[in-house]
Design a protein around this motif. Structure first.
Motif: not given
Ligand code: 5GP
Length: 253
Positions: A90, A94, A98, A129, A175-177
């Motif tokens: 993934e 960022r 957040a 993950d 941010d985004f994935k």
């Molecule tokens: P964080 O690491 O802060 O949880 O996520 C960072 C960004 O990646 C966020 O915008 C979050 O929605 C996206 N993201 C992280 N892991 C996933 C995942 O397994 N599925 C989806 N749909 N988005 C993810």
């Protein structure tokens, strides 16, 4: 268009064999999950909104020369996509601190970052993950050095595009994935943006009010997820104003 055999069912989407070799039909479900599926619900209309929004972003990326798996939208829930070998990472970009980065590093949510920061997580639900370094990626062969150079360049181009589009409608891209796949054209291989780009996989904050318009609304119980995604779709002109997403019929006894 007739769907072929189901080949994969994920948390938010199902993939079926497509009508031509090398194609797949990607079906967007209404299921919402968070915290590695510990929190689950069905949100009427979410799949329709994500299908339309992902189409919008993928078409925009294609138009500026960023290759994606998107071929065409088939109906309100399905799109035809190019099949590819998903790189098991993934890729997270960022712009503002957040979520997990704020928790992990103790940086207050909302802190503007000095430049986009890219993180890599191994795509493995059983392990939740986990964040991995480029050393891990190279040592375990999840991607080559050439792939990593291409992934970085694609991720930054997607960031510039998405941040600009969202800024134009008063939304900050926090941010985004993304997920990236490999396709083969004869003897050549190249990387393309795969999976989806939608408020499920981005953090989107209203620039004026700071209101969250993304999956954090579900993760943190902040109100109606459908209303938040509908707001994003309306601002982008993806859904005509005053139109509600298609929902399941209500049964009246
Ligand atoms: P964080 O690491 O802060 O949880 O996520 C960072 C960004 O990646 C966020 O915008 C979050 O929605 C996206 N993201 C992280 N892991 C996933 C995942 O397994 N599925 C989806 N749909 N988005 C993810």
């Amino acid at each position: 268009m007739a769907r072929g055999k189901k080949i994969y069912e994920g948390k938010a989407k199902t993939l079926y064999e497509g009508p031509e070799p090398g194609t797949l039909i990607q079906y967007f479900k209404d299921d919402a999950t968070a915290f590695n599926a510990v929190k689950k619900d069905v949100i009427d209309g979410k799949g329709v909104l994500n299908n339309l929004l992902s189409e919008y972003f993928m078409v925009g990326l294609t138009s500026i020369g960023v290759p994606t798996h998107f071929l065409k939208r088939l109906n309100m829930r399905e799109q035809l996509v190019r099949s590819c070998e998903i790189i098991p990472l993934e890729i997270i970009v960022r712009n503002v601190a957040a979520g997990s980065m704020s928790t992990r590093l103790g940086i207050e949510e909302g802190t503007q970052l000095p430049r986009p920061i890219i993180e890599y997580c191994l795509k493995d639900d059983k392990l939740g993950d986990p964040l991995v370094s480029e050393e891990h990626i190279a040592a375990f062969g999840w991607a080559s050095q050439q792939d990593m150079d291409d992934i970085l360049s694609l991720a930054l181009r997607v960031n510039d595009f998405l941040a600009g589009v969202m800024y134009g409608v008063g939304i900050k891209l926090v941010d985004f994935k993304i997920e990236i796949g490999r396709v083969y054209d004869g003897d050549f291989q190249r990387l393309i943006i795969a999976d989806e780009i939608s408020p499920d996989s981005c953090r989107l904050w209203d620039i004026e009010t700071g209101q969250k318009l993304d999956k954090d609304v579900f993760r943190r119980d902040l109100g109606s997820l459908t209303d938040a995604y509908t707001e994003v779709a309306k601002r982008l002109g993806v859904m005509p104003k005053n139109q509600h997403p298609v929902t399941k019929p209500t049964l009246i006894n």
